[in-house]
Design a protein around this motif. Structure first.
Motif, PDB file in Angstrom:
ATOM      1  N   LEU A  15       7.501  -4.053  14.493  1.00 26.29           N
ATOM      2  CA  LEU A  15       6.339  -3.695  15.668  1.00 26.29           C
ATOM      3  C   LEU A  15       6.835  -4.519  16.904  1.00 26.29           C
ATOM      4  O   LEU A  15       6.729  -5.640  16.927  1.00 26.29           O
ATOM      5  CB  LEU A  15       4.898  -4.130  15.141  1.00 26.29           C
ATOM      6  CG  LEU A  15       3.812  -3.868  16.217  1.00 26.29           C
ATOM      7  CD1 LEU A  15       3.850  -2.840  16.837  1.00 26.29           C
ATOM      8  CD2 LEU A  15       2.670  -4.407  15.731  1.00 26.29           C
ATOM      9  N   TYR A  16       7.023  -3.650  17.926  1.00 29.40           N
ATOM     10  CA  TYR A  16       7.390  -4.214  19.302  1.00 29.40           C
ATOM     11  C   TYR A  16       6.371  -3.704  20.400  1.00 29.40           C
ATOM     12  O   TYR A  16       5.527  -2.653  20.336  1.00 29.40           O
ATOM     13  CB  TYR A  16       8.565  -3.488  19.694  1.00 29.40           C
ATOM     14  CG  TYR A  16       9.716  -3.673  18.950  1.00 29.40           C
ATOM     15  CD1 TYR A  16      10.814  -4.787  19.071  1.00 29.40           C
ATOM     16  CD2 TYR A  16      10.007  -2.931  17.871  1.00 29.40           C
ATOM     17  CE1 TYR A  16      11.689  -4.958  18.268  1.00 29.40           C
ATOM     18  CE2 TYR A  16      11.115  -2.673  17.153  1.00 29.40           C
ATOM     19  CZ  TYR A  16      12.060  -4.043  17.301  1.00 29.40           C
ATOM     20  OH  TYR A  16      13.045  -4.206  16.561  1.00 29.40           O
ATOM     21  N   THR A  17       5.854  -4.827  21.230  1.00 27.76           N
ATOM     22  CA  THR A  17       5.081  -4.811  22.330  1.00 27.76           C
ATOM     23  C   THR A  17       5.785  -5.273  23.456  1.00 27.76           C
ATOM     24  O   THR A  17       6.994  -5.794  23.387  1.00 27.76           O
ATOM     25  CB  THR A  17       3.811  -5.345  21.921  1.00 27.76           C
ATOM     26  OG1 THR A  17       4.060  -6.946  22.226  1.00 27.76           O
ATOM     27  CG2 THR A  17       3.047  -4.969  20.832  1.00 27.76           C
ATOM     28  N   ASN A  23       9.688  -5.889  29.045  1.00 30.99           N
ATOM     29  CA  ASN A  23      10.579  -5.826  27.880  1.00 30.99           C
ATOM     30  C   ASN A  23       9.962  -5.976  26.724  1.00 30.99           C
ATOM     31  O   ASN A  23       8.843  -6.557  26.358  1.00 30.99           O
ATOM     32  CB  ASN A  23      11.542  -6.947  28.073  1.00 30.99           C
ATOM     33  CG  ASN A  23      12.458  -7.096  29.421  1.00 30.99           C
ATOM     34  OD1 ASN A  23      12.996  -5.878  29.890  1.00 30.99           O
ATOM     35  ND2 ASN A  23      12.467  -7.987  29.989  1.00 30.99           N
ATOM     36  N   GLU A  24      10.680  -4.981  25.744  1.00 35.74           N
ATOM     37  CA  GLU A  24       9.994  -4.949  24.359  1.00 35.74           C
ATOM     38  C   GLU A  24      10.335  -6.295  23.514  1.00 35.74           C
ATOM     39  O   GLU A  24      11.669  -6.633  23.733  1.00 35.74           O
ATOM     40  CB  GLU A  24      10.749  -3.915  23.635  1.00 35.74           C
ATOM     41  CG  GLU A  24       9.826  -2.534  24.022  1.00 35.74           C
ATOM     42  CD  GLU A  24      10.236  -1.430  22.792  1.00 35.74           C
ATOM     43  OE1 GLU A  24       9.439  -0.283  22.871  1.00 35.74           O
ATOM     44  OE2 GLU A  24      11.152  -1.542  22.184  1.00 35.74           O
ATOM     45  N   GLU A  25       9.323  -6.802  22.787  1.00 28.05           N
ATOM     46  CA  GLU A  25       9.492  -7.985  21.956  1.00 28.05           C
ATOM     47  C   GLU A  25       8.957  -7.630  20.657  1.00 28.05           C
ATOM     48  O   GLU A  25       7.852  -7.235  20.395  1.00 28.05           O
ATOM     49  CB  GLU A  25       8.632  -8.954  22.836  1.00 28.05           C
ATOM     50  CG  GLU A  25       8.500 -10.267  22.222  1.00 28.05           C
ATOM     51  CD  GLU A  25       7.940 -11.082  23.337  1.00 28.05           C
ATOM     52  OE1 GLU A  25       8.321 -11.838  24.151  1.00 28.05           O
ATOM     53  OE2 GLU A  25       6.654 -11.320  23.293  1.00 28.05           O
ATOM     54  N   LEU A  26       9.659  -8.121  19.634  1.00 29.20           N
ATOM     55  CA  LEU A  26       9.580  -7.933  18.453  1.00 29.20           C
ATOM     56  C   LEU A  26       8.169  -8.948  17.973  1.00 29.20           C
ATOM     57  O   LEU A  26       8.408 -10.113  18.356  1.00 29.20           O
ATOM     58  CB  LEU A  26      10.571  -8.323  17.339  1.00 29.20           C
ATOM     59  CG  LEU A  26      10.225  -8.292  15.633  1.00 29.20           C
ATOM     60  CD1 LEU A  26       9.930  -6.660  15.521  1.00 29.20           C
ATOM     61  CD2 LEU A  26      11.589  -8.754  14.994  1.00 29.20           C
ATOM     62  N   ILE A  65       5.605   5.771  19.141  1.00 25.78           N
ATOM     63  CA  ILE A  65       5.064   4.576  20.235  1.00 25.78           C
ATOM     64  C   ILE A  65       3.659   5.098  19.846  1.00 25.78           C
ATOM     65  O   ILE A  65       3.265   6.481  20.156  1.00 25.78           O
ATOM     66  CB  ILE A  65       5.556   4.582  21.648  1.00 25.78           C
ATOM     67  CG1 ILE A  65       6.902   4.222  21.581  1.00 25.78           C
ATOM     68  CG2 ILE A  65       4.520   4.075  22.573  1.00 25.78           C
ATOM     69  CD1 ILE A  65       7.630   4.179  22.976  1.00 25.78           C
ATOM     70  N   ILE A  66       2.679   4.279  19.740  1.00 27.86           N
ATOM     71  CA  ILE A  66       1.153   4.511  19.752  1.00 27.86           C
ATOM     72  C   ILE A  66       0.469   3.873  21.210  1.00 27.86           C
ATOM     73  O   ILE A  66       0.795   2.512  21.471  1.00 27.86           O
ATOM     74  CB  ILE A  66       0.557   3.806  18.629  1.00 27.86           C
ATOM     75  CG1 ILE A  66       0.999   4.382  17.266  1.00 27.86           C
ATOM     76  CG2 ILE A  66      -1.082   4.161  18.921  1.00 27.86           C
ATOM     77  CD1 ILE A  66       0.649   3.913  16.295  1.00 27.86           C
ATOM     78  N   LEU A 135       1.924   0.249  21.218  1.00 25.78           N
ATOM     79  CA  LEU A 135       2.613  -0.219  19.933  1.00 25.78           C
ATOM     80  C   LEU A 135       3.900   0.608  19.559  1.00 25.78           C
ATOM     81  O   LEU A 135       3.438   1.916  19.348  1.00 25.78           O
ATOM     82  CB  LEU A 135       1.599  -0.266  19.073  1.00 25.78           C
ATOM     83  CG  LEU A 135       0.222  -0.704  18.915  1.00 25.78           C
ATOM     84  CD1 LEU A 135      -0.720  -0.462  17.839  1.00 25.78           C
ATOM     85  CD2 LEU A 135       0.345  -2.430  19.294  1.00 25.78           C
ATOM     86  N   HIS A 136       5.070  -0.096  19.451  1.00 30.51           N
ATOM     87  CA  HIS A 136       6.232   0.417  19.081  1.00 30.51           C
ATOM     88  C   HIS A 136       6.552   0.222  17.664  1.00 30.51           C
ATOM     89  O   HIS A 136       6.896  -0.889  17.253  1.00 30.51           O
ATOM     90  CB  HIS A 136       7.494   0.363  20.066  1.00 30.51           C
ATOM     91  CG  HIS A 136       8.729   1.056  19.846  1.00 30.51           C
ATOM     92  ND1 HIS A 136       9.757   0.796  20.618  1.00 30.51           N
ATOM     93  CD2 HIS A 136       8.893   2.141  19.030  1.00 30.51           C
ATOM     94  CE1 HIS A 136      10.682   1.618  20.170  1.00 30.51           C
ATOM     95  NE2 HIS A 136      10.061   2.335  19.105  1.00 30.51           N
ATOM     96  N   PHE A 137       6.446   1.072  16.675  1.00 31.64           N
ATOM     97  CA  PHE A 137       6.846   1.026  15.360  1.00 31.64           C
ATOM     98  C   PHE A 137       8.212   1.772  15.145  1.00 31.64           C
ATOM     99  O   PHE A 137       8.367   2.777  15.355  1.00 31.64           O
ATOM    100  CB  PHE A 137       5.943   1.595  14.407  1.00 31.64           C
ATOM    101  CG  PHE A 137       4.700   0.863  14.266  1.00 31.64           C
ATOM    102  CD1 PHE A 137       4.342  -0.208  13.571  1.00 31.64           C
ATOM    103  CD2 PHE A 137       3.435   1.227  15.317  1.00 31.64           C
ATOM    104  CE1 PHE A 137       3.081  -0.854  13.522  1.00 31.64           C
ATOM    105  CE2 PHE A 137       2.318   0.559  15.190  1.00 31.64           C
ATOM    106  CZ  PHE A 137       2.107  -0.353  14.424  1.00 31.64           C
ATOM    107  N   LYS A 138       8.990   0.790  14.158  1.00 27.23           N
ATOM    108  CA  LYS A 138      10.428   1.406  13.741  1.00 27.23           C
ATOM    109  C   LYS A 138      10.485   0.891  12.254  1.00 27.23           C
ATOM    110  O   LYS A 138       9.970  -0.017  11.849  1.00 27.23           O
ATOM    111  CB  LYS A 138      11.434   0.975  14.304  1.00 27.23           C
ATOM    112  CG  LYS A 138      11.717   1.391  15.981  1.00 27.23           C
ATOM    113  CD  LYS A 138      13.036   0.664  16.495  1.00 27.23           C
ATOM    114  CE  LYS A 138      13.122   0.820  17.935  1.00 27.23           C
ATOM    115  NZ  LYS A 138      14.307   0.035  18.604  1.00 27.23           N
TER     116      LYS A 138
END
Length: 166
Positions: A15-17, A23-26, A65-66, A135-138
């Motif tokens: 999960l990244y925000t 910048n995206e951060e885990l 992404i949510i 919220l970016h989920f991979k």
């Protein structure tokens, strides 16, 4: 097996925000060794999270992404409360950053994070820590299986194999 309601899903995720610089951060992960396991359709997960997984099967990968409004909601300035200092008499005052377990007049439990301590009040932020965040989920779907009758009656998964007790 395809994901569907009343099935137990085990998955990995990162999960990244976005940080202050954009910048995206885990911020959180579930691994193959310690997967996220849940009863699909039982209301335990963010609805948009389940929606994005609903077409996948065991072995499937995902990356979505949510937006904040479909995740933990927008940040609400009105959800910062002043708790009278008298609530803490007989106990040490909480430290800034600590999480307080709280209960409303209806018996509902929730948490608030202490943002400051004043002479007459403790100021608590009642927003979810990820409110206002995209919220970016991979991740990968590790396993999908029908829920056991016990899991269905309890309304939650009992682990990846269905045998973890309470």
């Amino acid at each position: 097996m395809k994901i569907q309601p009343q099935h137990v899903v085990s998955l990995t995720y990162d999960l990244y925000t976005k940080n202050e610089d954009g910048n995206e951060e885990l911020v959180e992960s579930a691994t193959e060794e310690q997967p996220l396991t849940f009863l699909f359709g039982a209301g335990q997960m963010i609805p948009r999270f389940e929606e994005n997984l609903s077409t996948l099967s065991t072995g499937g990968n995902y990356d979505f992404i949510i937006p904040a409004e479909h995740g933990y909601g927008e940040y609400d300035q009105e959800a910062v409360a002043n708790l009278p200092i008298e609530m803490f008499s007989g106990a040490d005052l909480p430290q800034v950053g600590s999480i307080l377990p709280l209960q409303d007049n209806n018996g509902n439990h929730f948490q608030g994070q202490v943002v400051s301590v004043a002479e007459d009040a403790v100021i608590v932020d009642l927003n979810h820590p990820m409110a206002g965040q995209e919220l970016h989920f991979k991740g990968t779907i590790l396993n999908v299986r029908p829920a056991t009758p016990e899991e269905l009656s309890h309304g939650h998964a009992h682990g990846a194999d269905g045998h973890h007790g309470h």
